[in-house]
Design a protein around this motif. Structure first.
Motif, PDB file in Angstrom:
ATOM      1  N   LEU A 119     -15.230   4.534  -8.772  1.00 45.36           N
ATOM      2  CA  LEU A 119     -14.450   3.378  -8.008  1.00 45.36           C
ATOM      3  C   LEU A 119     -14.861   3.595  -7.292  1.00 45.36           C
ATOM      4  CD1 LEU A 119     -11.460   4.693 -10.330  1.00 45.36           C
ATOM      5  CD2 LEU A 119     -13.109   3.421 -11.107  1.00 45.36           C
ATOM      6  N   ARG A 120     -14.051   1.598  -6.518  1.00 54.20           N
ATOM      7  CA  ARG A 120     -14.651   1.671  -5.341  1.00 54.20           C
ATOM      8  C   ARG A 120     -12.818   0.631  -4.589  1.00 54.20           C
ATOM      9  NH1 ARG A 120     -19.771  -2.580  -5.777  1.00 54.20           N
ATOM     10  NH2 ARG A 120     -20.649  -0.826  -5.334  1.00 54.20           N
ATOM     11  N   VAL A 121     -12.280   1.307  -3.946  1.00 49.39           N
ATOM     12  CA  VAL A 121     -11.451   1.041  -2.905  1.00 49.39           C
ATOM     13  C   VAL A 121     -11.733   0.703  -1.570  1.00 49.39           C
ATOM     14  CG1 VAL A 121      -8.722   2.283  -2.457  1.00 49.39           C
ATOM     15  CG2 VAL A 121     -10.328   3.270  -4.221  1.00 49.39           C
ATOM     16  N   LEU A 122     -11.073  -0.963  -1.206  1.00 49.30           N
ATOM     17  CA  LEU A 122     -10.681  -2.069  -0.203  1.00 49.30           C
ATOM     18  C   LEU A 122      -9.352  -1.200   0.249  1.00 49.30           C
ATOM     19  CD1 LEU A 122     -12.006  -5.474  -0.083  1.00 49.30           C
ATOM     20  CD2 LEU A 122     -13.135  -4.167   0.441  1.00 49.30           C
ATOM     21  N   ASP A 123      -9.615  -0.623   1.531  1.00 44.14           N
ATOM     22  CA  ASP A 123      -8.680  -0.137   2.195  1.00 44.14           C
ATOM     23  C   ASP A 123      -8.118  -1.241   3.138  1.00 44.14           C
ATOM     24  OD1 ASP A 123      -6.544   1.594   3.863  1.00 44.14           O
ATOM     25  OD2 ASP A 123      -7.837   3.213   4.179  1.00 44.14           O
ATOM     26  N   LEU A 124      -7.148  -1.471   2.947  1.00 45.70           N
ATOM     27  CA  LEU A 124      -6.671  -2.293   4.140  1.00 45.70           C
ATOM     28  C   LEU A 124      -5.347  -1.849   4.818  1.00 45.70           C
ATOM     29  CD1 LEU A 124      -8.278  -3.803   2.388  1.00 45.70           C
ATOM     30  CD2 LEU A 124      -7.412  -6.027   3.244  1.00 45.70           C
ATOM     31  N   THR A 125      -5.554  -0.621   4.790  1.00 46.11           N
ATOM     32  CA  THR A 125      -4.062   0.148   5.944  1.00 46.11           C
ATOM     33  C   THR A 125      -3.895   0.461   7.013  1.00 46.11           C
ATOM     34  OG1 THR A 125      -4.734   2.679   4.659  1.00 46.11           O
ATOM     35  CG2 THR A 125      -3.883   1.142   3.283  1.00 46.11           C
ATOM     36  N   ARG A 126      -2.385   0.650   8.084  1.00 45.49           N
ATOM     37  CA  ARG A 126      -2.900   1.627   8.689  1.00 45.49           C
ATOM     38  C   ARG A 126      -1.954   2.742   9.127  1.00 45.49           C
ATOM     39  NH1 ARG A 126      -5.482  -1.855  12.631  1.00 45.49           N
ATOM     40  NH2 ARG A 126      -4.173  -1.099  14.565  1.00 45.49           N
TER      41      ARG A 126
ATOM     42  N   GLN B  92       6.774  13.690   9.199  1.00 45.83           N
ATOM     43  CA  GLN B  92       6.755  12.538   8.693  1.00 45.83           C
ATOM     44  C   GLN B  92       6.868  12.396   7.512  1.00 45.83           C
ATOM     45  OE1 GLN B  92       5.568   9.510  11.412  1.00 45.83           O
ATOM     46  NE2 GLN B  92       4.359  11.434  12.420  1.00 45.83           N
ATOM     47  N   ALA B  93       7.768  12.702   6.799  1.00 49.53           N
ATOM     48  CA  ALA B  93       7.610  13.001   5.552  1.00 49.53           C
ATOM     49  C   ALA B  93       7.890  11.928   4.182  1.00 49.53           C
ATOM     50  CB  ALA B  93       9.072  13.805   4.897  1.00 49.53           C
ATOM     51  N   LEU B  94       8.357  10.681   5.118  1.00 52.86           N
ATOM     52  CA  LEU B  94       8.340   9.129   4.227  1.00 52.86           C
ATOM     53  C   LEU B  94       7.417   8.439   3.934  1.00 52.86           C
ATOM     54  CD1 LEU B  94      11.833   8.343   6.190  1.00 52.86           C
ATOM     55  CD2 LEU B  94      11.496   8.972   3.549  1.00 52.86           C
ATOM     56  N   ASP B  95       6.511   8.779   5.509  1.00 53.98           N
ATOM     57  CA  ASP B  95       4.888   8.268   5.085  1.00 53.98           C
ATOM     58  C   ASP B  95       3.896   9.646   4.179  1.00 53.98           C
ATOM     59  OD1 ASP B  95       4.454   6.337   6.830  1.00 53.98           O
ATOM     60  OD2 ASP B  95       4.083   7.820   8.985  1.00 53.98           O
ATOM     61  N   HIS B  96       3.779  10.804   4.397  1.00 56.78           N
ATOM     62  CA  HIS B  96       3.042  11.153   3.314  1.00 56.78           C
ATOM     63  C   HIS B  96       3.525  11.036   1.872  1.00 56.78           C
ATOM     64  CE1 HIS B  96       0.434  13.348   6.334  1.00 56.78           C
ATOM     65  NE2 HIS B  96       1.793  13.507   7.422  1.00 56.78           N
ATOM     66  N   GLY B  97       4.901  11.519   1.568  1.00 56.72           N
ATOM     67  CA  GLY B  97       5.471  11.879  -0.042  1.00 56.72           C
ATOM     68  C   GLY B  97       5.234   9.813  -0.128  1.00 56.72           C
ATOM     69  N   THR B  98       5.813   8.768   0.543  1.00 55.42           N
ATOM     70  CA  THR B  98       4.224   7.647   0.083  1.00 55.42           C
ATOM     71  C   THR B  98       2.786   7.826  -0.363  1.00 55.42           C
ATOM     72  OG1 THR B  98       6.752   7.237   1.203  1.00 55.42           O
ATOM     73  CG2 THR B  98       5.240   5.331   0.265  1.00 55.42           C
TER      74      THR B  98
ATOM     75  N   PRO C 171      -2.894   5.134   4.860  1.00 56.01           N
ATOM     76  CA  PRO C 171      -4.687   5.932   5.077  1.00 56.01           C
ATOM     77  C   PRO C 171      -4.484   7.071   3.834  1.00 56.01           C
ATOM     78  CG  PRO C 171      -3.341   5.070   7.325  1.00 56.01           C
ATOM     79  CD  PRO C 171      -2.455   4.764   5.807  1.00 56.01           C
ATOM     80  N   VAL C 172      -2.704   7.600   4.277  1.00 53.84           N
ATOM     81  CA  VAL C 172      -3.028   9.244   3.567  1.00 53.84           C
ATOM     82  C   VAL C 172      -2.778   8.827   1.371  1.00 53.84           C
ATOM     83  CG1 VAL C 172      -1.175  11.078   2.043  1.00 53.84           C
ATOM     84  CG2 VAL C 172      -1.596  10.365   4.732  1.00 53.84           C
ATOM     85  N   ALA C 173      -2.264   7.787   0.500  1.00 51.65           N
ATOM     86  CA  ALA C 173      -3.284   7.268  -0.057  1.00 51.65           C
ATOM     87  C   ALA C 173      -4.387   7.304  -0.495  1.00 51.65           C
ATOM     88  CB  ALA C 173      -2.380   6.055  -0.798  1.00 51.65           C
ATOM     89  N   THR C 174      -4.971   6.593   0.465  1.00 49.98           N
ATOM     90  CA  THR C 174      -6.159   5.939  -0.015  1.00 49.98           C
ATOM     91  C   THR C 174      -7.071   7.280   0.387  1.00 49.98           C
ATOM     92  OG1 THR C 174      -6.617   4.950   2.331  1.00 49.98           O
ATOM     93  CG2 THR C 174      -6.623   3.953   1.380  1.00 49.98           C
TER      94      THR C 174
END
Length: 477
Positions: A212-219, A355-361, A224-227
């Protein structure tokens, strides 16, 4: 309902799969007043179960593989940016002007890690850039009210929020909007036929997202944790950034595992983007709601050009409410939503142990993508999933249903079975050592936190370390 059952339900998962999860509790991990450890293990566990479910389907297994969620691995991964070493050097997490400051009537939190955010903050405060010491900024803020600073800086495109208690945030229109929304918004956009995923052929490692191919437009940081997690699970993840907005090198090193990184200007490189979109299966964005719509990157526009796409959107405050268009980061959301007030004292605001909100989300976002892919295989349809840090904060502060900091006192091989989830008691958390690894890379020798997403037969580590930011070509392999 337990935290894990709640997270799994938010992803649309079958509760009958929860008995496939075993949780290893470790006293002392992510210690806080709020139930941070429970939230963290729930987000990781739901993501891992979604991965195991998709992997079982693609591999033709008779049962979903067993999932193991270890508090030690989770606690270490949730502070991955703090455990990273690059040639023995520890990264700097926050710039000098990114901190909590006393004001004339309370406290305010600023974020100025990126140069353009620093410049906007100083301009809003009337502080010359060449004289912008922490003492100078402190003296200016001490003469103003916290809410005045919040509004002035945000109007200038900068980042600042006033400290609020949980009650004050609940009474705020944005707090009400965040609490009212679903923890994971899931929507089917069209009637595209069911997705046919090729079977997995690697007998050695079960990688549910392989091919599967994932375009990652995140900061920074949740996207970035998700991707990074999707890359662990076998996806070809290509991160795209605007050439004029370079990522901070240390942050890229922490979240760049398993990915490639390229630069592309959406204003001038539309043909290149459309070529990438034509080959993509998933697009993940983490900009303010509506910020990318002018480039034709709304979920509806993307799915119209690429039917069958899964679009994952992440924001700080959510797409509804008066702050829907504001920028934000984990540290700011903690201060605005009452988390910092709860974790602090009367003398000074506190913070979560990570930074649990970031990582958890981020883990929930990856799990939502995996579940959308599974649902597509049954039902078809282009899909969009949406999460917000403020909504995760609402779950942590008001909807957890657990006593703050509770970890369970049972001992023995099996401590509890709740909602079908088996919980065992492990040794106390003695530090990150067992869950750290090292690897050579193009940016140096790295010490890093391994992923906490673990299931039987699944990958133990990423297939590749991070490379330099923007050094890869903007094309699929």
């Amino acid at each position: 309902m337990t935290h894990l059952a709640s997270a799994w339900s938010a992803l649309g998962g079958d509760p009958a799969l929860l008995p496939h999860v075993t949780v290893v509790e470790r006293e002392g991990a992510l210690r806080a007043r709020l139930p941070v450890r429970q939230l963290a293990r729930a987000c990781v566990g739901a993501c891992a179960l979604a991965a195991a479910e998709l992997g079982a389907r693609r591999a033709g297994l008779g049962a979903v593989p067993a999932v193991r969620v270890d508090d030690g691995a989770v606690a270490t991964a949730f502070a991955s940016e703090r455990h990273l070493l690059i040639d023995g050097r520890a990264p700097v997490s926050f710039a000098p002007l990114s901190r909590v400051w006393p004001t004339a009537d309370g406290w305010v939190r600023t974020h100025a890690n990126y140069p353009h955010h620093r410049e906007r903050l100083l301009r809003a405060l009337g502080v010359p850039a060449d004289g912008a010491s922490a003492d100078r900024v402190a003296s200016v803020l001490a003469e103003r009210s916290a809410h005045e600073v919040e509004e002035t800086v945000c109007a200038a495109g900068g980042l600042a929020v006033a400290l609020r208690t949980p009650g004050q945030w609940a009474a705020h229109p944005q707090g009400a909007a965040a609490a009212a929304g679903a923890m994971v918004e899931r929507e089917r956009l069209d009637e595209t036929p069911a997705r046919v995923l090729p079977p997995l052929t690697d007998p050695a490692v079960l990688r549910p997202a392989a091919g599967l191919r994932v375009l990652d437009l995140t900061r920074v940081l949740a996207g970035p944790v998700a991707t990074r997690t999707l890359a662990l699970l076998g996806a070809d993840v290509l991160r795209l950034d605007a050439p004029h907005l370079p990522e901070l090198a240390d942050q890229h090193a922490d979240t760049g595992f398993g990915k490639r990184s390229a630069v592309l200007d959406l204003a001038t490189g539309r043909a290149g983007f459309e070529e990438l979109l034509a080959g993509a299966d998933v697009v993940v964005t983490a900009y303010r709601p509506g910020a990318l719509d002018r480039y034709g990157l709304s979920p509806e526009a993307l799915a119209e050009r690429r039917p069958g796409l899964v679009v994952a959107q992440l924001s700080a405050w959510g797409r509804r409410g008066p702050w829907g268009g504001r920028r934000g980061f984990d540290s700011l959301v903690q201060v605005a939503t009452g988390v910092a007030a709860t974790e602090g004292t009367r003398e000074r605001p506190g913070a979560l142990p990570a930074q649990a909100l970031d990582h958890g989300t981020g883990y929930l976002l990856a799990g939502a993508v995996l579940r959308a892919l599974t649902e597509q295989a049954h039902e078809g349809g282009s899909r969009v999933v949406r999460l917000a840090l403020a909504r995760t904060a609402a779950w942590l502060t008001r909807e957890s249903g657990c006593a703050a900091g509770a970890a369970g006192a049972a001992t023995g091989a099996v401590a509890a079975v709740a909602e079908g989830v088996v919980t065992t008691q492990g040794a106390p958390y003695g530090g990150p050592g067992p869950w750290l690894a090292e690897a050579d890379s193009r940016i140096g020798r790295l010490r890093y936190a391994r992923s906490p997403v673990a299931f039987a037969g699944g990958p133990a580590d990423w297939a590749r370390p991070p490379g330099p930011w923007g050094a890869d070509p903007a094309r699929w392999l």
